[in-house]
Structure formats: structure tokens, C-alpha cells
Design a protein around this motif. Structure first.
Motif, short mmCIF file in Angstrom:
data_model
loop_
_atom_site.label_atom_id
_atom_site.label_comp_id
_atom_site.label_asym_id
_atom_site.label_seq_id
_atom_site.Cartn_x
_atom_site.Cartn_y
_atom_site.Cartn_z
N PRO A 267 13.39 26.27 -11.92
CA PRO A 267 13.07 26.34 -10.48
C PRO A 267 11.72 25.69 -10.19
N ARG A 268 11.71 24.66 -9.34
CA ARG A 268 10.46 24.03 -8.91
C ARG A 268 10.60 23.48 -7.49
N ILE A 269 11.53 24.06 -6.71
CA ILE A 269 11.80 23.57 -5.36
C ILE A 269 11.25 24.54 -4.32
N LEU A 270 10.30 24.07 -3.51
CA LEU A 270 9.83 24.83 -2.36
C LEU A 270 10.84 24.63 -1.23
N ASP B 156 3.07 23.94 -13.03
CA ASP B 156 1.84 24.01 -13.81
C ASP B 156 1.87 22.88 -14.83
N GLU B 157 0.81 22.76 -15.62
CA GLU B 157 0.73 21.65 -16.57
C GLU B 157 1.84 21.71 -17.61
N GLU B 158 2.25 22.92 -17.98
CA GLU B 158 3.33 23.06 -18.96
C GLU B 158 4.66 22.54 -18.41
N GLU C 57 6.08 17.81 -18.60
CA GLU C 57 7.01 17.07 -19.46
C GLU C 57 8.46 17.29 -19.02
N GLY C 58 8.81 18.55 -18.71
CA GLY C 58 10.16 18.86 -18.28
C GLY C 58 10.49 18.21 -16.95
N TYR C 59 9.54 18.25 -16.02
CA TYR C 59 9.73 17.64 -14.70
C TYR C 59 9.92 16.13 -14.85
N PHE C 60 9.07 15.52 -15.69
CA PHE C 60 9.16 14.08 -15.91
C PHE C 60 10.52 13.71 -16.51
N GLU C 61 10.94 14.45 -17.52
CA GLU C 61 12.22 14.16 -18.17
C GLU C 61 13.39 14.37 -17.20
N ASP C 62 13.35 15.44 -16.42
CA ASP C 62 14.41 15.69 -15.44
C ASP C 62 14.54 14.53 -14.47
N THR C 63 13.38 14.02 -14.01
CA THR C 63 13.38 12.94 -13.03
C THR C 63 13.90 11.64 -13.65
N MET C 64 13.45 11.35 -14.86
CA MET C 64 13.91 10.13 -15.52
C MET C 64 15.41 10.19 -15.80
N ARG C 65 15.88 11.34 -16.26
CA ARG C 65 17.30 11.49 -16.58
C ARG C 65 18.15 11.34 -15.31
N ALA C 66 17.69 11.95 -14.21
CA ALA C 66 18.43 11.85 -12.95
C ALA C 66 18.51 10.41 -12.46
N GLY C 67 17.54 9.59 -12.83
CA GLY C 67 17.54 8.18 -12.45
C GLY C 67 18.09 7.28 -13.53
N HIS C 68 18.81 7.86 -14.48
CA HIS C 68 19.41 7.10 -15.59
C HIS C 68 18.36 6.26 -16.34
N VAL D 93 6.99 7.71 -11.03
CA VAL D 93 7.39 9.10 -11.30
C VAL D 93 6.16 9.95 -11.58
N GLU D 94 5.22 9.40 -12.35
CA GLU D 94 4.00 10.14 -12.66
C GLU D 94 3.20 10.43 -11.40
N VAL D 95 3.07 9.43 -10.53
CA VAL D 95 2.33 9.62 -9.27
C VAL D 95 3.00 10.70 -8.43
N MET D 96 4.33 10.64 -8.33
CA MET D 96 5.07 11.63 -7.54
C MET D 96 4.82 13.05 -8.06
N ILE D 97 4.91 13.20 -9.37
CA ILE D 97 4.77 14.53 -9.96
C ILE D 97 3.32 15.02 -9.84
N ARG D 98 2.37 14.17 -10.21
CA ARG D 98 0.96 14.57 -10.20
C ARG D 98 0.45 14.87 -8.79
N SER D 99 1.00 14.20 -7.79
CA SER D 99 0.51 14.41 -6.41
C SER D 99 1.24 15.55 -5.70
N SER D 100 2.30 16.08 -6.31
CA SER D 100 3.15 17.05 -5.60
C SER D 100 2.42 18.32 -5.20
N GLN D 101 1.51 18.81 -6.03
CA GLN D 101 0.77 20.02 -5.67
C GLN D 101 -0.15 19.78 -4.49
N ASP D 102 -0.83 18.63 -4.48
CA ASP D 102 -1.72 18.31 -3.36
C ASP D 102 -0.94 18.13 -2.06
#
Length: 199
Positions: free
Chosen positions: A162-165, A99-101, A104-115, A123-132
């Protein structure tokens, strides 16, 4: 096929699902095993014309092929059987913005995992398009795990929630296999296994 496939390109095609545009392309494809020499020394080649060549039959290639208009001919080639791709053999699941909340956490998790070397726009495109993307996969028939009719999410390394299908422990097989079956139904998509590309 097993001898290899040589492609002479006369143009390029670029397709962006996110931005939704095409640049014209044309390829000529021929089978090296079917090359014959004439008595006068010239080669006789059985060529096939196609508009798009996609190298690989993993999830990305199949997903792309299914988004190309049906009036455009697509040739997909893979050096082995389609079910030997990394996508097909993957066990883990697919990340989706809950969800929209969660953004920020998803973005930070992804950035941190990529150092923090990741391209922020990508990263924004990946996250924003994931629901579609998840909705499309469900429409194609992908059977993600559910509980009481609702999608189940699990947590994997690098994620703060948890955000993994997923589909049991064979998510790659479920996604790639389903996309493959949909691609085989399309008259404009040809899939050649045990075929390599020579540059």
C-alpha cells in the motif's frame, strides 16, 4: 471563447519545477468571435498579452500554474468546463514513497509496470519528489483520507504494498478541484473554459 482562441507566439516559456528555472516567454491571445473587419479590409483584433499559456486545466496544468511567480501572467485554456478533465474525473489515488525502505520496491514496481521501458531517471524523479508533492497538496487543502489523524494508504494494481493516497473514490475531483480553487485566488492566473487553441 466558444469560437476558439488563436495564439501568436513570439517566444517560448519552459518551466521545470524539479530543476527550478524559467526561460522567458510571451504570447498574444485573441478571441476568434471578436475579430472584426474594417471597411478598408483590415482585421481589427482585440488582443490580450500574457506571459504563459497553459493548455488544459487538469492537475498537471493547475499545479504548474500555481508554481509560476505571481508577477508572471498565466492564461489557462480548456476546451470544455474545467471539471471535465481526465484528472478531475479520475477515481484512483496518488502514489507516494512511504519511506526510504520503500524506494527499491516502488522503483521495481514502476519499472515492471512499464515493461522496463521507462526512463529510469524520470522514474527516480517521480518517486523522490512524491513526498514533497503530497505535502504541497495537503498544504493547498487536499483532503486525503485519514484514520486517527494519520494518512491512510491503499494498494492498487502494479504495487507490491500500500502506497496510494486517496480521497474516498473521487481523488481526482478532490485534488483537481482544490488546485482549481487555489488558482482562482491568484490574480495572475486567468482561466478560460470552452476555449480551443489553434496552431
Amino acid at each position: 471563447r466558444k469560437g476558439g482562441c488563436a495564439c501568436k507566439e513570439s517566444a517560448f516559456m519552459l518551466y521545470s519545477h524539479y530543476y527550478g528555472y524559467f526561460v522567458p516567454v510571451s504570447f498574444f491571445v485573441f478571441d476568434l468571435e471578436k475579430i472584426r473587419w474594417k471597411r478598408d479590409g483590415r482585421m481589427e483584433i482585440n488582443m490580450k498579452r500574457t506571459d504563459v499559456v497553459i493548455i488544459g486545466t487538469g492537475a498537471a496544468g493547475l499545479y504548474c500554474a500555481l508554481h509560476i511567480p505571481e508577477e508572471i501572467n498565466v492564461l489557462m485554456i480548456t476546451k470544455e468546463a474545467f471539471d471535465q478533465s481526465d484528472s478531475f474525473l479520475a477515481q484512483g489515488g496518488m502514489c507516494m514513497l512511504r519511506d526510504e525502505e520503500d524506494y527499491e520496491g516502488y522503483f521495481e514496481d514502476t519499472m515492471r509496470a512499464g515493461h522496463y521501458e521507462n526512463d529510469k531517471r524520470s522514474v527516480e524523479v517521480m518517486i523522490r519528489s512524491s513526498q514533497d508533492v503530497a505535502k504541497e497538496l495537503l498544504a493547498y487543502g487536499v483532503d486525503f483520507n485519514r484514520e486517527n489523524g494519520k494518512l491512510v494508504f491503499t494498494r492498487e494494481g502494479g504495487h507490491s504494498r500500500p502506497r496510494i493516497l486517496f480521497h474516498e473514490d473521487v481523488t481526482g475531483k478532490e485534488i483537481t478541484g482544490t488546485l482549481y480553487e487555489n488558482a482562482k485566488k491568484r490574480k495572475n492566473i486567468t482561466i478560460l473554459e470552452y476555449t480551443t487553441m489553434l496552431d
